[in-house]
Design a protein around this motif. Structure first.
Motif, PDB file in Angstrom:
ATOM      1  N   LEU A  81      -4.934  -2.947   2.941  1.00 12.97           N
ATOM      2  CA  LEU A  81      -5.452  -1.648   3.374  1.00 12.97           C
ATOM      3  C   LEU A  81      -6.365  -1.818   4.580  1.00 12.97           C
ATOM      4  CD1 LEU A  81      -5.450   1.398   2.077  1.00 12.97           C
ATOM      5  CD2 LEU A  81      -7.853   0.897   1.686  1.00 12.97           C
ATOM      6  N   ARG A 108     -11.731   1.624   6.147  1.00 13.20           N
ATOM      7  CA  ARG A 108     -12.033   2.971   6.636  1.00 13.20           C
ATOM      8  C   ARG A 108     -13.509   3.062   6.983  1.00 13.20           C
ATOM      9  NH1 ARG A 108      -6.917   2.861   5.479  1.00 13.20           N
ATOM     10  NH2 ARG A 108      -5.906   4.680   4.573  1.00 13.20           N
ATOM     11  N   GLU A 131     -15.537   5.456   6.336  1.00 12.26           N
ATOM     12  CA  GLU A 131     -16.358   5.977   5.217  1.00 12.26           C
ATOM     13  C   GLU A 131     -16.871   4.848   4.329  1.00 12.26           C
ATOM     14  OE1 GLU A 131     -13.313   7.311   6.531  1.00 12.26           O
ATOM     15  OE2 GLU A 131     -12.542   7.764   4.538  1.00 12.26           O
ATOM     16  N   ASN A 161     -13.876  -0.240  -3.942  1.00 11.40           N
ATOM     17  CA  ASN A 161     -13.165   0.870  -3.317  1.00 11.40           C
ATOM     18  C   ASN A 161     -11.741   0.787  -3.857  1.00 11.40           C
ATOM     19  OD1 ASN A 161     -11.965   2.802  -1.719  1.00 11.40           O
ATOM     20  ND2 ASN A 161     -11.904   1.511   0.112  1.00 11.40           N
ATOM     21  N   PRO A 162     -11.533   1.292  -5.083  1.00 14.75           N
ATOM     22  CA  PRO A 162     -10.217   1.121  -5.706  1.00 14.75           C
ATOM     23  C   PRO A 162      -9.204   2.131  -5.160  1.00 14.75           C
ATOM     24  CG  PRO A 162     -11.638   2.403  -7.138  1.00 14.75           C
ATOM     25  CD  PRO A 162     -12.460   2.057  -5.918  1.00 14.75           C
ATOM     26  N   PRO A 163      -7.934   1.940  -5.492  1.00 14.01           N
ATOM     27  CA  PRO A 163      -6.948   2.962  -5.105  1.00 14.01           C
ATOM     28  C   PRO A 163      -7.308   4.256  -5.813  1.00 14.01           C
ATOM     29  CG  PRO A 163      -5.881   0.967  -5.957  1.00 14.01           C
ATOM     30  CD  PRO A 163      -7.327   0.843  -6.258  1.00 14.01           C
ATOM     31  N   TYR A 164      -7.381   5.370  -5.077  1.00 15.04           N
ATOM     32  CA  TYR A 164      -7.790   6.607  -5.748  1.00 15.04           C
ATOM     33  C   TYR A 164      -6.980   7.844  -5.390  1.00 15.04           C
ATOM     34  CZ  TYR A 164     -10.856   7.100  -1.550  1.00 15.04           C
ATOM     35  OH  TYR A 164     -11.374   7.168  -0.289  1.00 15.04           O
ATOM     36  N   VAL A 165      -5.862   7.647  -4.714  1.00 14.20           N
ATOM     37  CA  VAL A 165      -5.025   8.804  -4.374  1.00 14.20           C
ATOM     38  C   VAL A 165      -4.139   9.122  -5.584  1.00 14.20           C
ATOM     39  CG1 VAL A 165      -3.338   9.742  -2.752  1.00 14.20           C
ATOM     40  CG2 VAL A 165      -5.030   8.069  -1.954  1.00 14.20           C
ATOM     41  N   LEU A 167       0.078  12.238   2.461  1.00 10.05           N
ATOM     42  CA  LEU A 167      -0.742  11.451   3.400  1.00 10.05           C
ATOM     43  C   LEU A 167      -0.021  11.333   4.740  1.00 10.05           C
ATOM     44  CD1 LEU A 167      -1.739   8.532   0.977  1.00 10.05           C
ATOM     45  CD2 LEU A 167      -3.202  10.440   1.689  1.00 10.05           C
ATOM     46  N   ILE A 227      -0.281   6.095   6.952  1.00  7.55           N
ATOM     47  CA  ILE A 227      -0.729   5.574   5.665  1.00  7.55           C
ATOM     48  C   ILE A 227       0.459   5.402   4.725  1.00  7.55           C
ATOM     49  CG2 ILE A 227      -2.273   5.960   3.696  1.00  7.55           C
ATOM     50  CD1 ILE A 227      -4.019   7.711   5.512  1.00  7.55           C
ATOM     51  N   ALA A 236      -2.531  -0.184  -2.954  1.00 14.62           N
ATOM     52  CA  ALA A 236      -3.940  -0.044  -2.581  1.00 14.62           C
ATOM     53  C   ALA A 236      -4.358   1.428  -2.517  1.00 14.62           C
ATOM     54  CB  ALA A 236      -4.187  -0.706  -1.234  1.00 14.62           C
ATOM     55  N   LEU A 237      -3.390   2.319  -2.687  1.00  8.12           N
ATOM     56  CA  LEU A 237      -3.666   3.758  -2.576  1.00  8.12           C
ATOM     57  C   LEU A 237      -3.513   4.485  -3.909  1.00  8.12           C
ATOM     58  CD1 LEU A 237      -1.480   4.379   0.601  1.00  8.12           C
ATOM     59  CD2 LEU A 237      -3.981   4.426   0.559  1.00  8.12           C
ATOM     60  N   GLU A 242     -16.650   3.651  -4.216  1.00 10.08           N
ATOM     61  CA  GLU A 242     -16.162   4.673  -3.277  1.00 10.08           C
ATOM     62  C   GLU A 242     -15.248   5.580  -4.076  1.00 10.08           C
ATOM     63  OE1 GLU A 242     -14.753   3.662   0.652  1.00 10.08           O
ATOM     64  OE2 GLU A 242     -13.297   5.304   0.582  1.00 10.08           O
TER      65      GLU A 242
HETATM   66  N1  GLN Z   1      -9.383   6.584   1.870  1.00  8.83           N
HETATM   67  C1  GLN Z   1      -8.022   6.166   1.730  1.00  8.83           C
HETATM   68  C2  GLN Z   1      -7.118   7.200   2.337  1.00  8.83           C
HETATM   69  O1  GLN Z   1      -6.929   7.150   3.513  1.00  8.83           O
HETATM   70  C3  GLN Z   1      -7.685   5.878   0.301  1.00  8.83           C
HETATM   71  C4  GLN Z   1      -8.202   4.564  -0.012  1.00  8.83           C
HETATM   72  C5  GLN Z   1      -8.226   4.340  -1.471  1.00  8.83           C
HETATM   73  O2  GLN Z   1      -7.402   4.813  -2.221  1.00  8.83           O
HETATM   74  N2  GLN Z   1      -9.200   3.611  -1.852  1.00  8.83           N
HETATM   75  O3  GLN Z   1      -6.586   8.079   1.701  1.00  8.83           O
END
Ligand code: GLN
Length: 283
Positions: free
Chosen positions: A85, A88, A90, A182-186, A194, A198, A206-207, A237
């Motif tokens: 990944l 970012r 943020e 900062n785990p995958p969080y989508v 997206l 991406i 990773a997403l 995150e």
């Molecule tokens: N912030 C990422 C994005 O572009 C997602 C990264 C994550 O899942 N940690 O959506």
């Protein structure tokens, strides 16, 4: 052709973003931005071919960071490529918050565990700024850990150690004063929304945070008490709109919510939790 003329051409003819055109030209010529204007060097035909090749890839929406093979995070140069990944902006907020809490973390111990470390950007930025701490970066992806290890060497950071592993599994004891992630969080169902850079290029693993995007927060919070010292901190995150649910889960798991920090867009982006209530097995 001169460098500045080439930039104009990339912007005018191929609609490349001016800042990206500048980055491509500088990268190929191995010069800093300021030298574009002070020297405006002549471009050889080999260099021009490389630039054109990069532009072709960019027009197919490959992320510029993959094309150049690097990006910057917290003043560190971070190598990236397919399978890892791209750091970012943020995420720099998370590092800021860890550095602000340096004394609190030092008080409980000096070991930090960075889960889902990816390119290693968080672990390396912390390690570079707090040389007396030991940071362990873990990722399930061997490819990511390879990049992380290279980034450690590239940035000459000695106090960060990278391991392939599934979250906490390389560790057994309660030895950490801080956990970062900062785990995958989508949400799985939102990945198709997206941008192409991406969804078509960055590693899905990773997403993808599962159906509700929260799988990894639950796993991390389920395991954290076992590995974290009393009063240890967790810096997560989080994705847009996830704060309330993660907060509730953290409380249920016996953590105190110390703070939720917004990013520049006003989105709640970093959650800070404290292991203030020790369980019986706590040392
Ligand atoms: N912030 C990422 C994005 O572009 C997602 C990264 C994550 O899942 N940690 O959506």
């Amino acid at each position: 052709m001169k460098a500045l003329e080439k930039i104009k051409q990339l912007v005018g003819k191929f609609s490349i973003d001016p800042k990206e055109a500048q980055q491509i030209v500088c990268h190929v010529l191995k010069i800093e931005k300021v030298q574009l204007y002070t020297r405006n060097p002549e471009i050889t035909s080999d260099e021009e071919q490389t630039m054109n090749f990069f532009v072709e890839r960019r027009l197919k929406r490959e992320p510029l960071q993959y094309i150049l093979g690097e990006c910057f995070f917290y003043n560190l140069k971070i190598k990236v490529g397919p399978g890892v990944l791209i750091p970012r902006q943020e995420t720099e907020i998370l590092v800021d918050e860890v550095l602000k809490s340096k004394n609190l973390i030092a008080h409980t111990g000096q070991r930090i565990l960075d889960l889902c470390t990816g390119s290693g950007c968080i672990a390396l930025a912390i390690g570079k700024n707090i040389p007396e701490f030991q940071i362990f970066g873990i990722d399930i992806s061997e490819k990511a850990i390879k990049y992380a290890a290279e980034n450690k060497v590239l940035n000459n950071v000695k106090n960060v150690f990278f391991l392939v592993g599934d979250l906490f599994n390389p560790f057994k004891e309660k030895i950490f004063s801080c956990i970062t992630a900062n785990p995958p969080y989508v949400k799985t169902g939102q990945i198709h929304e997206l941008q192409p850079e991406i969804k078509n290029y960055e590693p899905l693993e990773a997403l993808n945070g599962g159906i509700d995007g929260l799988i990894f927060y639950r796993k991390i919070l389920d395991g954290a008490k076992k590995y974290l010292l009393k009063n240890g901190l967790i810096f997560l995150e989080i994705g847009a709109g996830q704060a309330d649910e993660i907060c509730a889960y953290a409380l249920m798991r016996g953590f105190e919510v110390s703070n939720v920090v917004k990013d520049l867009a006003g989105i709640q982006r970093v959650m800070i939790l404290k292991n203030s209530k020790a369980d019986e097995t706590q040392i």
